[in-house]
Design a protein around this motif. Structure first.
Motif, short mmCIF file in Angstrom:
data_model
loop_
_atom_site.label_atom_id
_atom_site.label_comp_id
_atom_site.label_asym_id
_atom_site.label_seq_id
_atom_site.Cartn_x
_atom_site.Cartn_y
_atom_site.Cartn_z
N ALA A 346 36.87 40.43 40.08
CA ALA A 346 36.63 41.58 41.38
C ALA A 346 37.29 42.87 40.87
N LEU A 347 38.35 42.87 40.08
CA LEU A 347 39.16 44.04 39.96
C LEU A 347 38.16 44.68 38.65
N SER A 354 30.16 52.79 37.55
CA SER A 354 28.94 52.45 38.00
C SER A 354 28.58 51.00 38.21
N PRO A 355 27.64 50.38 38.96
CA PRO A 355 27.29 49.03 39.01
C PRO A 355 26.52 48.59 37.84
N VAL A 356 26.82 47.38 37.09
CA VAL A 356 26.33 46.96 35.94
C VAL A 356 25.14 45.89 36.04
N TYR A 357 24.65 45.96 37.25
CA TYR A 357 23.71 44.98 37.73
C TYR A 357 23.61 43.38 36.76
N GLU A 358 23.01 43.24 36.12
CA GLU A 358 22.93 41.82 35.34
C GLU A 358 24.03 41.50 34.51
N ILE A 415 31.96 34.38 38.09
CA ILE A 415 31.37 34.25 39.27
C ILE A 415 31.72 35.42 40.09
N ALA A 416 33.04 35.51 40.35
CA ALA A 416 33.57 36.57 41.25
C ALA A 416 33.01 37.90 40.65
N ALA A 417 33.10 38.48 39.42
CA ALA A 417 32.37 39.82 38.97
C ALA A 417 30.80 39.81 39.49
N TRP A 422 27.19 42.09 43.44
CA TRP A 422 26.09 42.06 44.57
C TRP A 422 26.65 42.73 45.72
N SER A 423 27.95 42.61 46.10
CA SER A 423 28.36 43.27 47.46
C SER A 423 28.22 44.84 47.39
N ILE A 424 28.65 45.12 45.94
CA ILE A 424 28.60 46.84 46.11
C ILE A 424 27.22 47.16 46.03
N LEU A 425 26.20 46.57 45.58
CA LEU A 425 24.83 46.93 45.59
C LEU A 425 24.28 46.86 46.93
N ARG A 426 24.64 45.62 47.64
CA ARG A 426 24.23 45.68 48.96
C ARG A 426 24.77 46.94 49.94
N ARG A 427 25.87 47.37 49.56
CA ARG A 427 26.51 48.51 50.52
C ARG A 427 25.72 49.59 50.71
N PRO A 428 25.59 50.28 51.90
CA PRO A 428 24.67 51.31 52.10
C PRO A 428 25.55 52.52 51.54
#
Length: 557
Positions: A346-347, A354-358, A415-417, A422-428
């Motif tokens: 998570a850290l 920036s988000p790294v997607y896959e 798994i945690a990453a 995923w939670s970051i990408l779903r965040r508005p």
């Protein structure tokens, strides 16, 4: 940050120079001593290395002399030369450099003694980068300063190892060279990084925080994840050791009574146990990871079971569990690697720019694998031989602990990453914050409150003409209806006075003033003859909406 002299490491600058550099009133730049060109980096590194070695040896000499005076036998050396060799050996041991004794090689060294040389080298690295005039430059100055400090430091340590060799104790020169170089590079580099970041005007508390400021964004996120996972593993090891020692206090008291060290010896024994406390924490971490550790040949302390033989008489070893199945409560520590992986993954993702997607699970697994490498290095440093024979195997197996930690922490971190990403990408997306109005200045109660000015009246806009309303009535001035009449007969008055018209209460729009035509005087004519009286003397006329009564008046001569 305190002003440090660029002449002597660790010595504060004089008041005049500090006042001139900080701009104290009354002391301008002309009052400060002229700053000469900076020393060469190699010379500055040599001075810093000598300073660190000298202070370290002075502190250990004081402690050794106290033990030598209080010792019942000459265990710390014969005379002052023997005490000096003992001091040098202790100084080399504090850098984790082993030595060989009559019963074999000693490699189980206390990691707590690293605090003394590390603190001195940390301070020395900051002084070197300031004295060499490398403040505020690129981050490449940090490794250059660390190498300039570590090379002379390691060479001097190897020379001291050769000089302190004796038939009873022979320090390893190559271990002294390698260990002192690594310690100086690490601690000196952190001190130089903190000084460099502080020179740029940024407030940093630790060297690790300064190092994170200098690293690029992607490697920085990995370092943050590895540091978080390692901290969780070490915390679990500390809880295991502290809990087990609390449950075996009676056994620790019995071992202490068997040694009977006395007052001074008891203090020195307490210092030695505190120095070995980091080793015990790492052993507890190895137990939580799974492989465990050994206390001599043929022994094992792990969650699968405890196999022990005779152990050294040392009060800290009373924390070892009883032979047989592992305690049930200690099995809860097996969840520590997975918790560490979740924290590290998570850290790592949250520290990404920036988000790294896959690629998020790959970054998480990489942070877990690096955590396994760090744990393997710590396991190797925490153990080692304690002479020959059965005590030649002490501590955890580095490769087993590292491999298990890399797998357990790496899978949990992946798994945690993925979940964190995923939670970051779903965040508005965050809305831009509106500029807050500036607060009005407070008016004291005693002061009169000024009245608010009345708002100026808004200009009235002309109304648009409505298509359903007719145009306003406009009156035009007509010619006078009652003009001068010619008398019908003589004796009559030429002018007949006319009654004023009735006033109409109408609001007329102003019209342009029309200048009257000039009056042309007519020549008087002979008075006409007066007309005979008419029968309709009371006749009326309607002229322009007004009714007039016409009467004939007799002509008066």
């Amino acid at each position: 940050m305190d002003a440090v002299s660029d002449v002597t490491p660790g010595q504060r600058a004089t008041a005049d120079r500090a006042g001139a550099s900080k701009g104290v009133p009354g002391r301008g730049k002309a009052d400060a001593p002229p700053a000469g060109p900076p020393r060469p980096l190699l010379v500055t590194g040599l001075v810093g290395a000598l300073w660190c070695i000298g202070i370290g040896l002075a502190v250990l000499t004081t402690v050794t002399l106290i033990g030598w005076i209080a010792a019942p036998r000459t265990a710390l050396g014969q005379g002052l030369p023997g005490v000096f060799r003992t001091v040098v050996n202790f100084w080399l041991v504090s850098h984790h450099a082993g030595f060989a004794g009559p019963n074999g090689r000693v490699g189980l060294l206390p990691l707590g003694l690293l605090v003394l040389p590390a603190a001195l080298l940390y301070r020395g690295g900051g002084w070197v980068i300031r004295a060499a005039g490398a403040q505020g430059r690129v981050r490449a100055e940090v490794p250059r300063v660390a190498v300039a400090l570590a090379v002379p430091y390691a060479l001097l340590a190897a020379a001291l190892a050769v000089a302190a060799a004796a038939p009873s104790v022979r320090p390893s020169a190559w271990q002294a060279l390698l260990a002192c170089f690594v310690v100086a590079m690490g601690a000196g580099g952190l001190g130089a990084a903190r000084a460099l970041v502080a020179a740029r005007g940024k407030r940093i508390r630790t060297g690790l925080g300064a190092l994170l400021k200098l690293l690029p964004e992607r490697p920085r996120s990995l370092v943050i994840g590895v540091a978080g996972a390692t901290a969780v593993l070490l915390a679990s090891g500390a809880l295991l050791v502290g809990g087990s020692l609390a449950l075996h206090l009676k056994e620790a008291d019995r071992l202490y009574d068997m040694l009977a060290p006395g007052v001074v010896g008891g203090i020195l024994l307490l210092v030695v146990q505190l120095a070995y406390l980091p080793n015990a924490v790492i052993w507890g971490t190895a137990y939580a990871v799974g492989p465990g550790f050994s206390v001599g040949a043929g022994t094992s302390v792990s969650p699968t079971g405890v196999i022990l033989d005779a152990v050294p008489t040392f009060p800290a070893l009373a924390a070892l569990p009883e032979p047989g199945p592992a305690p049930v409560l200690s099995l809860l520590a097996l969840a520590a690697p997975f918790v560490a992986g979740a924290v590290g993954g998570a850290l790592t993702v949250r520290a990404m720019p920036s988000p790294v997607y896959e690629a998020a699970p790959l970054w998480g697994f990489l942070s877990g694998a690096l955590t396994g490498v760090v744990v393997a290095v710590l396991a190797a440093l925490s153990g080692g031989p304690l002479g020959g024979g059965r005590m030649a195997t002490m501590g955890p197996s580095a490769w087993q602990v590292g491999l298990m930690a890399a797998l357990e922490v790496g899978i949990a971190a992946a798994i945690a990453a993925w979940v964190a990403n995923w939670s970051i990408l779903r965040r508005p997306a965050a809305k831009p914050e509106k500029a807050k109005p500036k607060p009005k200045a407070a008016v004291p109660l005693a002061a009169p409150v000024p009245a608010a000015p009345a708002p100026a009246p808004a200009p009235r806009k002309p109304a648009k003409p409505s298509p359903h309303v007719s145009d306003p009535v406009e009156f035009e001035e007509s010619e006078p209806l009652l003009a001068r009449r010619k008398p019908a007969r003589a004796g009559r008055r030429a002018d007949v006075p006319a009654a004023p018209p009735a006033e109409l209460e109408l609001e007329l729009e102003p019209e342009p003033v029309i200048e009257p035509d000039p009056i042309v005087e007519e020549k008087p004519e002979a008075p006409p003859r007066p007309a005979p009286p008419r029968d309709d003397a009371g006749r009326t006329e309607n002229r322009g909406g007004a009714i007039y009564v016409l009467r004939d008046e007799p002509h008066q001569d």
